[in-house]
Motif scaffolding. Structure first.
Motif, PDB file in Angstrom:
ATOM      1  N   ARG A 109      19.424 -33.441 -35.828  1.00  0.00           N
ATOM      2  CA  ARG A 109      19.195 -34.641 -36.635  1.00  0.00           C
ATOM      3  C   ARG A 109      19.697 -35.849 -35.851  1.00  0.00           C
ATOM      4  N   LEU A 110      18.919 -36.919 -35.887  1.00  0.00           N
ATOM      5  CA  LEU A 110      19.219 -38.108 -35.093  1.00  0.00           C
ATOM      6  C   LEU A 110      19.322 -39.332 -35.988  1.00  0.00           C
ATOM      7  N   GLY A 111      20.237 -40.249 -35.633  1.00  0.00           N
ATOM      8  CA  GLY A 111      20.382 -41.466 -36.423  1.00  0.00           C
ATOM      9  C   GLY A 111      20.712 -42.680 -35.578  1.00  0.00           C
ATOM     10  N   ALA A 112      20.160 -43.839 -35.946  1.00  0.00           N
ATOM     11  CA  ALA A 112      20.408 -45.115 -35.270  1.00  0.00           C
ATOM     12  C   ALA A 112      20.171 -45.015 -33.771  1.00  0.00           C
ATOM     13  N   PRO A 146      16.538 -49.558 -34.232  1.00  0.00           N
ATOM     14  CA  PRO A 146      16.939 -48.165 -34.490  1.00  0.00           C
ATOM     15  C   PRO A 146      15.910 -47.364 -35.275  1.00  0.00           C
ATOM     16  N   SER A 147      15.958 -46.046 -35.081  1.00  0.00           N
ATOM     17  CA  SER A 147      15.154 -45.086 -35.833  1.00  0.00           C
ATOM     18  C   SER A 147      16.057 -43.963 -36.301  1.00  0.00           C
ATOM     19  N   ASN A 148      15.613 -43.210 -37.292  1.00  0.00           N
ATOM     20  CA  ASN A 148      16.365 -42.053 -37.773  1.00  0.00           C
ATOM     21  C   ASN A 148      15.424 -40.871 -37.932  1.00  0.00           C
ATOM     22  N   VAL A 149      15.916 -39.688 -37.540  1.00  0.00           N
ATOM     23  CA  VAL A 149      15.167 -38.442 -37.734  1.00  0.00           C
ATOM     24  C   VAL A 149      16.070 -37.509 -38.522  1.00  0.00           C
ATOM     25  N   GLY A 150      15.884 -37.469 -39.817  1.00  0.00           N
ATOM     26  CA  GLY A 150      16.795 -36.707 -40.657  1.00  0.00           C
ATOM     27  C   GLY A 150      18.064 -37.506 -40.892  1.00  0.00           C
ATOM     28  N   SER A 151      19.064 -36.862 -41.459  1.00  0.00           N
ATOM     29  CA  SER A 151      20.336 -37.518 -41.777  1.00  0.00           C
ATOM     30  C   SER A 151      21.464 -36.797 -41.065  1.00  0.00           C
ATOM     31  N   PRO A 152      21.874 -37.318 -39.904  1.00  0.00           N
ATOM     32  CA  PRO A 152      22.995 -36.687 -39.196  1.00  0.00           C
ATOM     33  C   PRO A 152      24.300 -36.914 -39.945  1.00  0.00           C
ATOM     34  N   SER A 153      25.346 -36.247 -39.500  1.00  0.00           N
ATOM     35  CA  SER A 153      26.661 -36.466 -40.104  1.00  0.00           C
ATOM     36  C   SER A 153      27.073 -37.919 -39.907  1.00  0.00           C
ATOM     37  N   ALA A 158      23.761 -37.942 -33.063  1.00  0.00           N
ATOM     38  CA  ALA A 158      23.032 -36.680 -33.207  1.00  0.00           C
ATOM     39  C   ALA A 158      23.970 -35.607 -33.745  1.00  0.00           C
ATOM     40  N   THR A 159      23.403 -34.738 -34.579  1.00  0.00           N
ATOM     41  CA  THR A 159      24.120 -33.565 -35.068  1.00  0.00           C
ATOM     42  C   THR A 159      23.261 -32.341 -34.773  1.00  0.00           C
ATOM     43  N   LEU A 160      23.856 -31.382 -34.061  1.00  0.00           N
ATOM     44  CA  LEU A 160      23.151 -30.175 -33.651  1.00  0.00           C
ATOM     45  C   LEU A 160      23.800 -28.968 -34.309  1.00  0.00           C
ATOM     46  N   THR A 161      22.994 -28.107 -34.949  1.00  0.00           N
ATOM     47  CA  THR A 161      23.530 -26.909 -35.609  1.00  0.00           C
ATOM     48  C   THR A 161      22.689 -25.704 -35.231  1.00  0.00           C
ATOM     49  N   GLY A 163      22.941 -21.104 -34.946  1.00  0.00           N
ATOM     50  CA  GLY A 163      23.696 -19.923 -35.352  1.00  0.00           C
ATOM     51  C   GLY A 163      24.313 -20.139 -36.716  1.00  0.00           C
ATOM     52  N   GLY A 164      25.437 -19.471 -36.995  1.00  0.00           N
ATOM     53  CA  GLY A 164      26.086 -19.625 -38.288  1.00  0.00           C
ATOM     54  C   GLY A 164      27.284 -18.721 -38.442  1.00  0.00           C
ATOM     55  N   ALA A 165      28.022 -18.908 -39.530  1.00  0.00           N
ATOM     56  CA  ALA A 165      29.253 -18.150 -39.774  1.00  0.00           C
ATOM     57  C   ALA A 165      28.995 -16.668 -39.925  1.00  0.00           C
ATOM     58  N   ASN A 166      27.836 -16.287 -40.435  1.00  0.00           N
ATOM     59  CA  ASN A 166      27.514 -14.880 -40.652  1.00  0.00           C
ATOM     60  C   ASN A 166      26.808 -14.244 -39.464  1.00  0.00           C
ATOM     61  N   GLN A 167      26.608 -15.025 -38.417  1.00  0.00           N
ATOM     62  CA  GLN A 167      25.990 -14.505 -37.206  1.00  0.00           C
ATOM     63  C   GLN A 167      27.052 -14.283 -36.137  1.00  0.00           C
ATOM     64  N   LEU A 168      26.625 -13.797 -35.004  1.00  0.00           N
ATOM     65  CA  LEU A 168      27.570 -13.513 -33.929  1.00  0.00           C
ATOM     66  C   LEU A 168      28.350 -14.772 -33.545  1.00  0.00           C
ATOM     67  N   VAL A 169      27.647 -15.893 -33.503  1.00  0.00           N
ATOM     68  CA  VAL A 169      28.297 -17.160 -33.177  1.00  0.00           C
ATOM     69  C   VAL A 169      27.557 -18.289 -33.878  1.00  0.00           C
ATOM     70  N   GLY A 170      28.288 -19.307 -34.252  1.00  0.00           N
ATOM     71  CA  GLY A 170      27.703 -20.517 -34.815  1.00  0.00           C
ATOM     72  C   GLY A 170      28.302 -21.731 -34.132  1.00  0.00           C
ATOM     73  N   LEU A 171      27.487 -22.774 -33.952  1.00  0.00           N
ATOM     74  CA  LEU A 171      27.971 -23.989 -33.309  1.00  0.00           C
ATOM     75  C   LEU A 171      27.364 -25.205 -33.986  1.00  0.00           C
ATOM     76  N   THR A 172      28.215 -26.139 -34.386  1.00  0.00           N
ATOM     77  CA  THR A 172      27.765 -27.446 -34.853  1.00  0.00           C
ATOM     78  C   THR A 172      28.383 -28.492 -33.936  1.00  0.00           C
ATOM     79  N   ALA A 173      27.532 -29.284 -33.295  1.00  0.00           N
ATOM     80  CA  ALA A 173      27.996 -30.317 -32.366  1.00  0.00           C
ATOM     81  C   ALA A 173      27.730 -31.683 -32.970  1.00  0.00           C
ATOM     82  N   HIS A 174      28.738 -32.531 -32.938  1.00  0.00           N
ATOM     83  CA  HIS A 174      28.621 -33.906 -33.426  1.00  0.00           C
ATOM     84  C   HIS A 174      28.729 -34.856 -32.240  1.00  0.00           C
ATOM     85  N   PHE A 175      27.686 -35.641 -32.018  1.00  0.00           N
ATOM     86  CA  PHE A 175      27.685 -36.613 -30.926  1.00  0.00           C
ATOM     87  C   PHE A 175      27.756 -38.007 -31.533  1.00  0.00           C
TER      88      PHE A 175
END
Length: 427
Positions: A109-112, A146-153, A158-161, A163-175
């Protein structure tokens, strides 16, 4: 044996000279009128996506970014191109298998964010894409729409997510800030810059939980006892997630600043080590605080000291096994899921140069999808030499005159050689 008369040989040479002169006269105008390269050009492109090795954004005009082309030096060309409705719709429909790539339901998700390019008369050019807040420092302008694609944190470029908690690995990156610029000077050199700031990585999944799942309950029990002795601390592992900052990742890489990383460095390769150190440091901080308080209480703090010993007996074996039980398997799982090379610099075959802030590879080697995020391209620029000194009509006339002159010169040469041959024959 028959021999060729000198006069005949001379005439033949003269005819060849005339033919050559005529050919030269005909070729020169065509060469002079050859299409020239452009004075300068640039492109700022927010996203460039390939799925299973095939580029899927080049086919959509609205996704080709902000392009500025200066063909003739008649005035600087500037383009500020936010993502319009067509571009947003094109991004939101991109998916790879069952994975949507953009938007609130996607992995990114991208913002501004914005796209900008400028091609100048002096043969220089510049381009920018990414967080509009970084535009003044990277491109030297105050307005990038500016433009927005979805609603980042909140406060994220940009917010990248993945995998997940119930999978082998999960990653959420906040830029918080992510942007790139490229410049080509009037005398030719091409350079790039990028900004990556206010960045954090939240890591979870079953691999992380092998350590956190043991440490967290032991910390809860210890803090419950410590609370009765005036120690007020929270359990950083309560959510089953370990958060590391960009500074933590840089420390694991052995550098002090993101710009000290070699171009193309994959941040993911250092996240597992940063996770293990963060776990160790956070546990040590809690244990040290409890130990200090128990020492202050003396005999009265005996129950707290006992609780500390029990917690250390549970936690220390886990900490001692982090390298083998967490770092190694987490490195394998993370790099197979996602790659995050930063500061990607490319000198392209056509003479252009591209600076990309972040390249996202999804699944091993980016085999499922590759997203270049915040790219800027400049060149190839021909400079003022690309501007014709005369129009096509003038070049045609000049070429014709040159051809006539060549024929006249050839005629004079032929006349002189003929007279010389005749004189030789008579003597």
């Amino acid at each position: 044996m028959h021999s060729t008369h000198p006069h005949t040989r001379t005439a033949r040479v003269a005819r060849f000279a005339a033919v050559g002169a005529l050919a030269t006269a005909l070729v020169i105008p065509a060469t002079a009128a050859h299409a020239a390269d452009v004075v300068s050009q640039a492109n700022g492109r927010l996203v460039d996506v390939s799925i299973a090795g095939t580029n899927v954004t080049d086919a959509v005009l609205a996704l080709r970014g902000a392009t500025a082309v200066n063909p003739d030096g008649s005035g600087d060309v500037t383009t500020d191109q936010p993502l319009d409705a067509e571009a947003l719709a094109g991004l939101l429909q991109l998916s790879s298998g069952s994975n949507t790539l953009f938007g609130d339901n996607g992995i990114l998700r991208l913002g501004a964010v914005g796209q900008y390019a400028q091609a100048r008369d002096d043969g220089s050019s510049s381009a920018f894409s990414g967080a509009v807040s970084a535009a003044p420092s990277l491109i030297g302008v105050g307005t990038v729409t500016p433009s927005n694609v979805g609603s980042p944190s909140a406060n994220d470029t940009a917010t990248l997510t993945v995998g997940g908690a119930n999978q082998l690995v999960g990653l959420t990156a906040h830029f918080g800030t992510l942007a790139a610029s490229a410049q080509q000077a009037a005398d030719g050199p091409q350079t790039g810059q990028y900004v990556l700031a206010d960045t954090t990585f939240e890591v979870d999944g079953t691999l992380v939980n092998t350590a956190v799942g043991v440490i967290s309950p032991a910390i809860d029990t210890l803090l419950a006892v410590a609370g009765g002795f005036g120690v007020s601390l929270s359990n950083p592992f309560a959510g089953g997630t370990v958060e590391v900052t960009l500074d933590d990742v840089l420390a694991a890489a052995g550098v002090a600043d993101v710009n000290d990383l070699p171009p193309g460095t994959d941040l993911v390769s250092y996240i597992p080590t940063a996770v293990a150190k963060k776990i160790t440091d956070q546990v040590a901080s809690i244990l040290d605080a409890v130990r200090t308080r128990a020492g202050q209480l003396g005999f009265v703090g005996a129950p707290l000291s006992a609780a500390l010993s029990v917690a250390e007996g549970v936690i220390n074996p886990v900490l001692n096994g982090l390298t083998n039980n967490v770092v190694a398997p987490l490195a394998t799982a993370l790099t197979a899921l996602i790659q995050l090379p930063v500061n990607v610099q490319e000198h392209n075959a056509d003479g252009s140069f591209t600076q990309t802030a972040l390249r996202i590879g999804y699944l091993p080697g980016g085999s499922l999808a590759r997203i270049d995020l915040a790219s800027a391209t400049v060149g190839p620029n021909a400079g003022r030499l690309a501007v014709p000194v005369a129009g096509a009509e003038s070049l045609s006339i000049a070429g014709g005159m040159l051809g006539v002159a060549a024929l006249l010169v050839a005629a004079v040469v032929i006349r002189r050689r003929t007279l010389r041959a005749v004189a030789t024959a008579r003597s």
